[in-house]
Design an enzyme around this catalytic site. Structure first.
Site, short mmCIF file in Angstrom:
data_model
loop_
_atom_site.label_atom_id
_atom_site.label_comp_id
_atom_site.label_asym_id
_atom_site.label_seq_id
_atom_site.Cartn_x
_atom_site.Cartn_y
_atom_site.Cartn_z
N GLU A 161 14.54 -41.22 4.88
CA GLU A 161 15.77 -40.65 4.31
C GLU A 161 16.15 -39.35 5.04
O GLU A 161 16.32 -38.29 4.43
CB GLU A 161 15.63 -40.43 2.79
N GLU B 58 12.83 -49.50 0.29
CA GLU B 58 12.79 -48.94 -1.08
C GLU B 58 13.83 -49.67 -1.91
O GLU B 58 15.02 -49.64 -1.57
CB GLU B 58 13.06 -47.43 -1.07
O1 AHR Z 1 10.73 -43.69 -4.41
C1 AHR Z 1 11.00 -42.38 -4.78
C2 AHR Z 1 11.82 -41.63 -3.74
O2 AHR Z 1 13.08 -42.21 -3.64
C3 AHR Z 1 11.31 -41.65 -2.33
O3 AHR Z 1 10.35 -40.68 -2.10
C4 AHR Z 1 12.53 -41.37 -1.52
O4 AHR Z 1 12.47 -41.92 -0.24
C5 AHR Z 1 13.64 -41.94 -2.37
O5 AHR Z 1 14.69 -41.07 -2.51
#
Ligand code: AHR
Length: 522
Positions: free
Chosen positions: A203, A326
């Protein structure tokens, strides 16, 4: 015994029922649908990495969830909980992402090697608390070996250097007589590990450095240059991709750095409200929130389609994978819990959301090469929850176990025709389905009924030959927010599915409201 009694009942009502089949067709509690299974038109392979997991140093995932230490009274293998290991083995976890997440861009790998008592204690500035560094590179790679999972390491770009990244890779993968490989040997590991996946930051548009896509594209190219292959190890280099509908990020990354990458990530979380300030409760919800959550889950399809279309312009051969590293549901933290720990309960709604997402990933198997649900234990849409020595499997765990039959199988297209599931003035499809054929010729069909009130009476046709030996599992519960707790761990668990029958070449299925079914035909 029980099954035999059931058969008698079926025979007794058989003649009468055959005149009425589908039995609930004209009552308000069911709807009709058709499903065409195109066994004669097999597509590509469902990459097994779509069933990947994600383990970040966050809340009670690593510490307590996996790592309890060798001296713990909780039974463990080299410090890792035996109950967790056993449950994960049943999922056949193909790939595991670590150490973050946001944490990855503050993690310095040298902190997590060598004698544990000498490792520094550092504040976890992303999620709070102190990280003892007891769980580091050796422990993570030991875990991967115990699970038979590929390692996906997320490198530190936000606060780390290309040199640090390069040396970490040498430490893990080199067989040479070199400084970093020798340090690994001195720390107890002679043979290098295989590291198939390495990401350049996380990110980077946010917690990983707040970069613009143009800037990150150059940073990516620079760091990726120093990701070297040692001693026969072949690393797939993954670039940070977009979130949600941030299509410009994909456009810039693909146009500037597609040649240097093997994969580009995508992050999308399902929030019932769509509002990060007030996401909604994990357990206290009604049909409005059920509908909204599933509707937002279905947006994954749109995001993958649109990001893929951009990728197609620069990579028509689909060499670069879209890695949805994610995904999952994200609710307000449970009242009374540490907000930074992102601990949430998991209900039948999560099981249905997981199954929908997995069906979507299958559908895009030509571009989606990996997906990692967030996260494996005690964090967000977890597979399991722990409380000291207790462990509970979540409804989402059961979906992953039921769906594991699709890993690495050949995608079989399906055409569904079903009414919409409407609530007020919004509607979503009532059903989601996916099919695959495994290397032994078995057909697996997963069907999700999103409608919490009506069963689906499906008439399915199968184009292409398959046996009529059917078995199946059903996951459902009496109420939408049914969950497994430490006191009642088996409220939501799979049962044998018997709502099928053949009529000539047609297969008829009766799929209960709010349920997930996985069938096997051989
Ligand atoms: O999964 C939790 C968080 O969500 C992670 O650390 C991040 O990459 C995302 O914003």
């Amino acid at each position: 015994m029980h099954r035999r009694r059931k058969l008698h009942v079926c025979v007794a009502v058989g003649l009468f029922a055959s005149m009425l089949w589908p039995p609930l067709a004209h009552t308000q509690s069911s709807y009709q649908a058709t499903l065409a299974i195109r066994l004669d038109q097999p597509r590509g392979t469902i990459n097994r990495n779509i069933y990947g997991q994600f383990a970040e140093h966050l809340g009670r995932l690593i510490y307590e969830g996996i790592w309890v230490g060798e001296n713990s009274s909780i039974p463990n293998t080299r410090g890792m909980r035996n109950d967790v290991l056993a449950a994960l083995k049943d999922l056949h976890v193909p790939v595991l992402r670590w150490p973050g997440g946001c944490f990855a861009d503050e993690y310095h790998w040298l902190d997590g090697i060598g004698p544990r008592e000498k490792r520094p204690r550092r504040p976890n500035s992303s999620w709070g608390g102190i990280d003892t560094n007891a769980f580091g590179t050796h422990e993570f790679l030991d875990l991967c070996e115990m699970l038979g999972a590929d390692a996906y390491i997320n490198g530190n770009v936000g606060s780390g250097s290309p040199q640090e990244m390069m040396q970490w890779i040498e430490y893990m993968t080199s067989d040479a007589d070199s400084e970093w490989a020798n340090l690994r040997r001195r720390n107890g590991r002679d043979k290098p590990w295989k590291i198939p996946y390495f990401a350049v930051g996380n990110e980077t548009w946010g917690c990983g450095g707040n970069m613009r896509p143009e800037y990150y594209a150059d940073v990516y190219r620079r760091y990726a240059t120093f990701i070297k292959n040692h001693s026969g190890n072949r690393i797939q280099k993954l670039a940070v991709g977009a979130y949600d509908e941030n299509y410009n990020w994909t456009e810039v990354l693909m146009s500037h750095a597609a040649k240097q990458m093997d994969g580009l990530s995508l992050h999308y979380y399902t929030l019932p409200t769509g509002n990060w300030e007030k996401k909604g409760s994990a357990t206290q919800f009604g049909e409005k929130e059920w509908h909204a959550t599933l509707s937002r889950t279905l947006r994954m399809d749109e995001f993958i389609q649109k990001h893929s279309a951009i990728m197609d312009k620069y990579d028509p051969q689909k060499r670069v994978g879209l890695m949805v590293d994610e995904w999952g549901t994200w609710y307000d933290s449970e009242p009374g819990r540490d907000l930074g720990a992102l601990y949430q309960q998991n209900t039948l709604r999560d099981a249905v959301a997981a199954a929908i997402n997995l069906n979507i990933f299958h559908k895009h198997a030509d571009r989606v090469q990996m997906a990692n649900i967030a996260q494996m234990i005690n964090v967000l849409q977890a597979m399991m929850l722990t409380d000291k020595e207790k462990l509970v499997l979540t409804p989402t765990y059961h979906v992953f176990r039921m769906y594991s039959v699709h890993q690495g199988a050949t995608l079989i297209p399906v055409d569904l025709s079903a009414p919409e599931y409407k609530l007020s003035d919004t509607s979503v499809p009532s059903l989601s389905a996916s099919a695959s054929r495994d290397s032994e010729g078995r057909l697996h069909l997963s069907v999700v009924n999103l409608d919490p009130n009506r069963a689906a009476e499906i008439t399915a046709t199968i184009a292409g030959g398959v046996g009529r030996n059917v078995s199946g599992e059903l996951l459902t519960a009496p109420v939408m927010n049914a969950m497994n707790t430490f006191d009642h761990p088996n409220t939501v668990k799979p049962t044998q599915f018997s709502g099928y029958r053949f009529e000539g070449s047609r297969l008829t299925l009766s799929i209960p409201a709010k349920s997930v079914v996985v069938l096997e035909l051989k």
